[in-house]
Design a protein around this motif. Sequence first.
Motif, PDB file in Angstrom:
ATOM      1  N   ALA A  67      18.812  43.287  35.770  1.00 45.07           N
ATOM      2  CA  ALA A  67      18.454  43.977  36.941  1.00 45.07           C
ATOM      3  C   ALA A  67      19.503  44.919  37.418  1.00 45.07           C
ATOM      4  CB  ALA A  67      17.928  43.004  37.843  1.00 45.07           C
ATOM      5  N   GLY A  68      20.638  44.753  36.624  1.00 41.83           N
ATOM      6  CA  GLY A  68      21.668  45.596  37.174  1.00 41.83           C
ATOM      7  C   GLY A  68      22.239  46.145  35.835  1.00 41.83           C
ATOM      8  N   SER A  69      23.536  46.902  36.137  1.00 45.91           N
ATOM      9  CA  SER A  69      24.121  47.530  34.963  1.00 45.91           C
ATOM     10  C   SER A  69      25.155  46.563  34.183  1.00 45.91           C
ATOM     11  CB  SER A  69      25.456  48.520  35.578  1.00 45.91           C
ATOM     12  OG  SER A  69      26.168  47.681  36.358  1.00 45.91           O
ATOM     13  N   GLY A  70      25.869  47.035  33.052  1.00 45.87           N
ATOM     14  CA  GLY A  70      26.578  46.169  32.409  1.00 45.87           C
ATOM     15  C   GLY A  70      27.481  45.225  33.069  1.00 45.87           C
ATOM     16  N   ILE A  71      27.709  43.996  32.813  1.00 45.93           N
ATOM     17  CA  ILE A  71      28.711  43.051  33.130  1.00 45.93           C
ATOM     18  C   ILE A  71      30.037  43.171  32.649  1.00 45.93           C
ATOM     19  CG2 ILE A  71      29.330  40.722  33.984  1.00 45.93           C
ATOM     20  CD1 ILE A  71      26.169  40.284  33.493  1.00 45.93           C
ATOM     21  N   SER A  72      31.404  43.227  33.154  1.00 46.20           N
ATOM     22  CA  SER A  72      32.298  43.164  32.644  1.00 46.20           C
ATOM     23  C   SER A  72      32.836  41.655  32.530  1.00 46.20           C
ATOM     24  CB  SER A  72      33.282  43.955  33.794  1.00 46.20           C
ATOM     25  OG  SER A  72      34.767  43.743  33.278  1.00 46.20           O
ATOM     26  N   ILE A  73      33.388  41.335  31.548  1.00 50.79           N
ATOM     27  CA  ILE A  73      33.914  39.965  31.578  1.00 50.79           C
ATOM     28  C   ILE A  73      35.403  39.872  32.186  1.00 50.79           C
ATOM     29  CG2 ILE A  73      35.031  38.594  29.987  1.00 50.79           C
ATOM     30  CD1 ILE A  73      33.593  39.563  27.643  1.00 50.79           C
ATOM     31  N   SER A  74      36.126  40.890  32.460  1.00 52.94           N
ATOM     32  CA  SER A  74      37.432  40.827  33.413  1.00 52.94           C
ATOM     33  C   SER A  74      36.705  40.614  34.696  1.00 52.94           C
ATOM     34  CB  SER A  74      38.013  42.006  33.031  1.00 52.94           C
ATOM     35  OG  SER A  74      38.570  42.267  32.058  1.00 52.94           O
ATOM     36  N   TRP A  75      35.583  41.141  35.165  1.00 52.20           N
ATOM     37  CA  TRP A  75      35.118  41.151  36.600  1.00 52.20           C
ATOM     38  C   TRP A  75      34.958  39.599  36.793  1.00 52.20           C
ATOM     39  CZ3 TRP A  75      29.556  40.550  37.891  1.00 52.20           C
ATOM     40  CH2 TRP A  75      29.161  40.610  39.140  1.00 52.20           C
ATOM     41  N   ILE A  76      34.496  38.826  35.841  1.00 49.72           N
ATOM     42  CA  ILE A  76      34.205  37.233  35.998  1.00 49.72           C
ATOM     43  C   ILE A  76      35.452  36.614  35.882  1.00 49.72           C
ATOM     44  CG2 ILE A  76      32.952  35.460  34.771  1.00 49.72           C
ATOM     45  CD1 ILE A  76      30.763  37.429  34.025  1.00 49.72           C
ATOM     46  N   ARG A  77      36.270  36.918  34.984  1.00 46.23           N
ATOM     47  CA  ARG A  77      37.671  36.149  34.721  1.00 46.23           C
ATOM     48  C   ARG A  77      38.587  36.163  35.974  1.00 46.23           C
ATOM     49  NH1 ARG A  77      37.683  37.112  28.324  1.00 46.23           N
ATOM     50  NH2 ARG A  77      36.736  35.388  27.628  1.00 46.23           N
ATOM     51  N   ARG A  78      38.553  37.306  36.481  1.00 47.15           N
ATOM     52  CA  ARG A  78      39.478  37.789  37.704  1.00 47.15           C
ATOM     53  C   ARG A  78      38.992  37.478  38.864  1.00 47.15           C
ATOM     54  NH1 ARG A  78      41.323  43.130  34.764  1.00 47.15           N
ATOM     55  NH2 ARG A  78      42.481  42.426  33.192  1.00 47.15           N
ATOM     56  N   LYS A  79      37.860  37.243  39.053  1.00 44.93           N
ATOM     57  CA  LYS A  79      37.018  36.653  40.349  1.00 44.93           C
ATOM     58  C   LYS A  79      37.987  35.791  41.298  1.00 44.93           C
ATOM     59  CE  LYS A  79      34.277  37.056  43.916  1.00 44.93           C
ATOM     60  NZ  LYS A  79      34.452  38.172  44.769  1.00 44.93           N
ATOM     61  N   GLN A  80      38.193  36.200  42.350  1.00 43.41           N
ATOM     62  CA  GLN A  80      38.775  35.199  43.460  1.00 43.41           C
ATOM     63  C   GLN A  80      37.875  34.875  44.603  1.00 43.41           C
ATOM     64  OE1 GLN A  80      42.792  36.767  44.144  1.00 43.41           O
ATOM     65  NE2 GLN A  80      43.558  36.349  42.316  1.00 43.41           N
ATOM     66  N   PHE A  81      37.924  33.848  45.271  1.00 42.21           N
ATOM     67  CA  PHE A  81      36.927  33.490  46.240  1.00 42.21           C
ATOM     68  C   PHE A  81      37.907  32.983  47.515  1.00 42.21           C
ATOM     69  CE2 PHE A  81      34.656  32.381  42.613  1.00 42.21           C
ATOM     70  CZ  PHE A  81      33.468  33.242  42.817  1.00 42.21           C
ATOM     71  N   PRO A  82      37.528  33.460  48.599  1.00 40.63           N
ATOM     72  CA  PRO A  82      38.013  32.897  49.934  1.00 40.63           C
ATOM     73  C   PRO A  82      38.047  31.383  49.797  1.00 40.63           C
ATOM     74  CG  PRO A  82      36.291  34.092  50.660  1.00 40.63           C
ATOM     75  CD  PRO A  82      36.236  34.239  49.005  1.00 40.63           C
ATOM     76  N   TRP A  83      38.976  30.565  50.647  1.00 39.17           N
ATOM     77  CA  TRP A  83      38.945  29.260  50.803  1.00 39.17           C
ATOM     78  C   TRP A  83      38.031  28.921  51.756  1.00 39.17           C
ATOM     79  CZ3 TRP A  83      40.868  27.244  46.710  1.00 39.17           C
ATOM     80  CH2 TRP A  83      42.064  27.780  46.015  1.00 39.17           C
ATOM     81  N   ALA A  84      37.334  27.666  51.618  1.00 35.72           N
ATOM     82  CA  ALA A  84      36.564  27.477  52.848  1.00 35.72           C
ATOM     83  C   ALA A  84      37.465  26.705  53.863  1.00 35.72           C
ATOM     84  CB  ALA A  84      35.763  26.183  52.402  1.00 35.72           C
ATOM     85  N   MET A  85      37.140  27.046  55.074  1.00 29.99           N
ATOM     86  CA  MET A  85      37.842  26.794  56.458  1.00 29.99           C
ATOM     87  C   MET A  85      37.062  25.846  57.311  1.00 29.99           C
ATOM     88  SD  MET A  85      40.918  27.684  55.761  1.00 29.99           S
ATOM     89  CE  MET A  85      41.945  29.101  54.942  1.00 29.99           C
TER      90      MET A  85
END
Length: 116
Positions: A67-85
Amino acid sequence: MDDLGDFGTPESEVLPVDQISERRSEIAAIRAFIVNRKFPEGRFSVGYRRSDVDEFLDRVSSYLDAAGSGISISWIRRKQFPWAMREAGYRQEDVDALLRRIANELEGIIKAGRGR
């Protein structure tokens, strides 16, 4: 906060949409462990904000559904999320392990596709 993450990424790290349709069974297996994910909540430890993790994994799943464009492996490996507060979040170790698994599986598919 993030985009597709493939700007400037080598072509060897991007899963093209045509490979998604050609490798449907392997992609379906990856989508299954994304969709069926169950993360224990990090109630007494620091965890990632659940809504951000869920949104990101839903985006990855939609890309795998062609449903979208190509996926970058780096995009997945480097993803960071905010901490739950002030709320329970997903345990960092569990989310990071799933992202590593997704990236490794996709990398295998990409390498196999280049060898055709």
